[in-house]
Design a protein around this motif. Structure first.
Motif, PDB file in Angstrom:
ATOM      1  N   TRP A 115       0.824  -1.211   0.000  1.00 25.14           N
ATOM      2  CA  TRP A 115       0.000   0.000   0.000  1.00 25.14           C
ATOM      3  C   TRP A 115       0.856   1.258   0.000  1.00 25.14           C
ATOM      4  O   TRP A 115       0.459   2.280  -0.571  1.00 25.14           O
ATOM      5  CB  TRP A 115      -0.975   0.001   1.175  1.00 25.14           C
ATOM      6  CG  TRP A 115      -2.111  -0.937   0.941  1.00 25.14           C
ATOM      7  CD1 TRP A 115      -2.458  -2.001   1.707  1.00 25.14           C
ATOM      8  CD2 TRP A 115      -3.035  -0.917  -0.152  1.00 25.14           C
ATOM      9  NE1 TRP A 115      -3.543  -2.641   1.160  1.00 25.14           N
ATOM     10  CE2 TRP A 115      -3.915  -1.990   0.016  1.00 25.14           C
ATOM     11  CE3 TRP A 115      -3.201  -0.093  -1.255  1.00 25.14           C
ATOM     12  CZ2 TRP A 115      -4.952  -2.260  -0.865  1.00 25.14           C
ATOM     13  CZ3 TRP A 115      -4.231  -0.365  -2.137  1.00 25.14           C
ATOM     14  CH2 TRP A 115      -5.093  -1.434  -1.936  1.00 25.14           C
ATOM     15  N   GLU A 116       2.028   1.190   0.616  1.00 26.64           N
ATOM     16  CA  GLU A 116       2.923   2.337   0.573  1.00 26.64           C
ATOM     17  C   GLU A 116       3.412   2.581  -0.852  1.00 26.64           C
ATOM     18  O   GLU A 116       3.505   3.716  -1.305  1.00 26.64           O
ATOM     19  CB  GLU A 116       4.108   2.103   1.509  1.00 26.64           C
ATOM     20  CG  GLU A 116       4.954   3.332   1.713  1.00 26.64           C
ATOM     21  CD  GLU A 116       5.985   3.130   2.796  1.00 26.64           C
ATOM     22  OE1 GLU A 116       7.176   3.039   2.455  1.00 26.64           O
ATOM     23  OE2 GLU A 116       5.591   3.053   3.975  1.00 26.64           O
ATOM     24  N   GLY A 119      -0.099   3.182  -3.204  1.00 28.51           N
ATOM     25  CA  GLY A 119      -0.887   4.358  -2.847  1.00 28.51           C
ATOM     26  C   GLY A 119      -2.317   3.989  -2.515  1.00 28.51           C
ATOM     27  O   GLY A 119      -3.104   3.686  -3.416  1.00 28.51           O
ATOM     28  N   ASP A 121      -4.746   5.873  -1.285  1.00 29.41           N
ATOM     29  CA  ASP A 121      -5.760   6.862  -1.697  1.00 29.41           C
ATOM     30  C   ASP A 121      -6.191   6.658  -3.144  1.00 29.41           C
ATOM     31  O   ASP A 121      -7.379   6.702  -3.454  1.00 29.41           O
ATOM     32  CB  ASP A 121      -5.229   8.282  -1.507  1.00 29.41           C
ATOM     33  CG  ASP A 121      -5.107   8.658  -0.040  1.00 29.41           C
ATOM     34  OD1 ASP A 121      -5.814   8.055   0.789  1.00 29.41           O
ATOM     35  OD2 ASP A 121      -4.300   9.550   0.272  1.00 29.41           O
ATOM     36  N   GLY A 122      -5.226   6.426  -4.037  1.00 32.56           N
ATOM     37  CA  GLY A 122      -5.556   6.197  -5.444  1.00 32.56           C
ATOM     38  C   GLY A 122      -6.374   4.933  -5.635  1.00 32.56           C
ATOM     39  O   GLY A 122      -7.336   4.913  -6.411  1.00 32.56           O
TER      40      GLY A 122
END
Length: 151
Positions: A115-116, A119, A121-122
Motif C-alpha cells: 500500500w505504501e 498508494g 488513496d488512489g
C-alpha cells in the motif's frame, strides 16, 4: 460501512448521540470495513476506542486487526486473555495471548509495503469509481434509481 450495504454510516452523529445520552460512557467504534475503504484519522478519533480489520478492504492476512486506544485510556483497558506481555506496556499486553500463529502478523509487513508503494488513496478512489460506475450501469439497465446518493 456496514458489511451488507454500500454506504457510510454517520459516525460523528452516532458518537454525539452516545455522548449526549451517556456522557461518561466509553464509546467504541467497530470500524471493521473502514481500513482500506475510508481514510482513518486516529490522531484525534471521535470515539474512545476504534477497532478495524486488516484482512477486509486493506487486503491484509486473515487474523490481523487494529485496536486504537488513546493514551488516556491505556492504563485501564486490558486484554481479555492475560498472558506473557501483560503489565509491561499497553501494546505488549495484547501481543502474546498464548498459542497463536504469528504468520499473519509477519505477512502484514508485505501488505503495508504494497500500500505504501501503490498508494492507498488512489486505489480507494479507483474502487469508488468502479462501484459508482457499476451501480449506475445496473440502475440504467434495470430502469431503477440508486438506493442512496452517490456522494
Amino acid at each position: 460501512v456496514p458489511s451488507n450495504a454500500p454506504f457510510v454510516l454517520p459516525l460523528e452523529e452516532a458518537v454525539a448521540i452516545c455522548r449526549e445520552r451517556a456522557p461518561d460512557a466509553f464509546v467504541v467504534v467497530d470500524a471493521a470495513h473502514a481500513l482500506g475503504s475510508l481514510p482513518l484519522k486516529l490522531g484525534k478519533p471521535l470515539a474512545d476506542a476504534v477497532l478495524t480489520n486488516c484482512h477486509k478492504w486493506f487486503c491484509g492476512p486473515k487474523g490481523t486487526a487494529l485496536l486504537h486506544v488513546p493514551s488516556e485510556h491505556q492504563d485501564w483497558v486490558e486484554p481479555l486473555v492475560i498472558s506473557h506481555g501483560f503489565g509491561t506496556d499497553f501494546a505488549s499486553g495484547f501481543y502474546w495471548t498464548g498459542l497463536s500463529d504469528f504468520s499473519s502478523w509477519l505477512a502484514l509487513d508485505a501488505c503495508l509495503a504494497f500500500w505504501e508503494a501503490a498508494g492507498l488513496d488512489g486505489a480507494r478512489l479507483y474502487g469508488q469509481y468502479l462501484v459508482t460506475d457499476g451501480a449506475e450501469m445496473l440502475a440504467d439497465a434495470w430502469g431503477t434509481g440508486l438506493g442512496i446518493p452517490v456522494e
